[in-house]
Design a protein around this motif. Structure first.
Motif, mmCIF file in Angstrom:
data_model
loop_
_atom_site.group_PDB
_atom_site.id
_atom_site.type_symbol
_atom_site.label_atom_id
_atom_site.label_comp_id
_atom_site.label_asym_id
_atom_site.label_seq_id
_atom_site.Cartn_x
_atom_site.Cartn_y
_atom_site.Cartn_z
ATOM 1 N N LYS A 108 -5.630 -9.360 8.760
ATOM 2 C CA LYS A 108 -4.328 -10.005 8.573
ATOM 3 C C LYS A 108 -4.235 -10.630 7.184
ATOM 4 O O LYS A 108 -3.207 -10.526 6.509
ATOM 5 N N LYS A 109 -5.327 -11.278 6.735
ATOM 6 C CA LYS A 109 -5.331 -11.882 5.403
ATOM 7 C C LYS A 109 -5.180 -10.815 4.315
ATOM 8 O O LYS A 109 -4.452 -11.010 3.341
ATOM 9 N N ILE A 110 -5.854 -9.700 4.484
ATOM 10 C CA ILE A 110 -5.751 -8.603 3.513
ATOM 11 C C ILE A 110 -4.324 -8.072 3.483
ATOM 12 O O ILE A 110 -3.757 -7.835 2.408
ATOM 13 N N ASP A 111 -3.721 -7.898 4.665
ATOM 14 C CA ASP A 111 -2.330 -7.429 4.724
ATOM 15 C C ASP A 111 -1.385 -8.417 4.049
ATOM 16 O O ASP A 111 -0.447 -8.010 3.357
ATOM 17 N N ASP A 112 -1.636 -9.726 4.235
ATOM 18 C CA ASP A 112 -0.801 -10.749 3.596
ATOM 19 C C ASP A 112 -0.925 -10.691 2.078
ATOM 20 O O ASP A 112 0.074 -10.826 1.360
ATOM 21 N N VAL A 113 -2.136 -10.483 1.571
ATOM 22 C CA VAL A 113 -2.347 -10.389 0.124
ATOM 23 C C VAL A 113 -1.642 -9.151 -0.433
ATOM 24 O O VAL A 113 -0.979 -9.220 -1.472
ATOM 25 N N ILE A 114 -1.779 -8.033 0.255
ATOM 26 C CA ILE A 114 -1.124 -6.799 -0.193
ATOM 27 C C ILE A 114 0.391 -6.969 -0.170
ATOM 28 O O ILE A 114 1.084 -6.571 -1.109
ATOM 29 N N GLY A 116 1.982 -9.788 -0.479
ATOM 30 C CA GLY A 116 2.287 -10.711 -1.590
ATOM 31 C C GLY A 116 2.297 -9.991 -2.925
ATOM 32 O O GLY A 116 3.140 -10.278 -3.784
ATOM 33 N N ASP A 117 1.389 -9.053 -3.144
ATOM 34 C CA ASP A 117 1.355 -8.269 -4.382
ATOM 35 C C ASP A 117 2.584 -7.382 -4.496
ATOM 36 O O ASP A 117 3.130 -7.193 -5.582
ATOM 37 N N ASP A 118 3.029 -6.808 -3.378
ATOM 38 C CA ASP A 118 4.219 -5.964 -3.389
ATOM 39 C C ASP A 118 5.462 -6.771 -3.715
ATOM 40 O O ASP A 118 6.363 -6.290 -4.398
ATOM 41 N N ASP A 119 5.517 -8.029 -3.238
ATOM 42 C CA ASP A 119 6.660 -8.897 -3.523
ATOM 43 C C ASP A 119 6.724 -9.276 -4.998
ATOM 44 O O ASP A 119 7.815 -9.416 -5.549
#
Length: 121
Positions: A108-114, A116-119
């Motif tokens: 979940k943390k990795i998905d949140d970081v990815i 965030g990078d897309d945003d």
């Protein structure tokens, strides 16, 4: 028997499989129906075993399940002796395995970081 031998690995897998089946039949209301034996480690002398269990639920359900399993220890051990023909039936210690929850949290943390990078881009 060596700790990493093929025989020990087979014994560990068979004990884990049988414990999963036996625990499903435990009538203690404290034992969650969402409990799984993730793996078992049987000592080379076959006298002791550690069974790592994963429980789906909150902290109280996890604690209650461990208490219920410890309470049903005699029944579980006798059923294991009945289902697996071994020289010694191991003394079982139940331990909570939180690796699945840890893996889900990290994913979940990795998905949140990815995300965030897309945003940002």
């Amino acid at each position: 028997m060596k700790k990493r031998s093929i025989k020990n690995t087979r014994v560990n897998n068979e004990v884990a499989k049988e414990l999963t089946t036996i625990i499903r039949n435990v009538k203690d209301p404290r034992v969650s129906e969402w409990v799984t034996v993730t793996h078992a480690e049987v000592a080379p002398d076959l006298k002791t075993a550690k069974a790592y269990v994963s429980v789906l639920g909150d902290e109280k359900q996890k604690e209650d399940t461990l208490k219920g399993l410890k309470s049903a220890h005699g029944y579980i051990r006798s059923e294991l002796a009945r289902s697996i023909n071994m020289r010694n039936t191991p003394e079982i210690t139940f331990l909570l395995d939180e690796s699945i929850e840890y893996g889900v949290a990290m994913s979940k943390k990795i998905d949140d970081v990815i995300k965030g990078d897309d945003d940002v881009n």
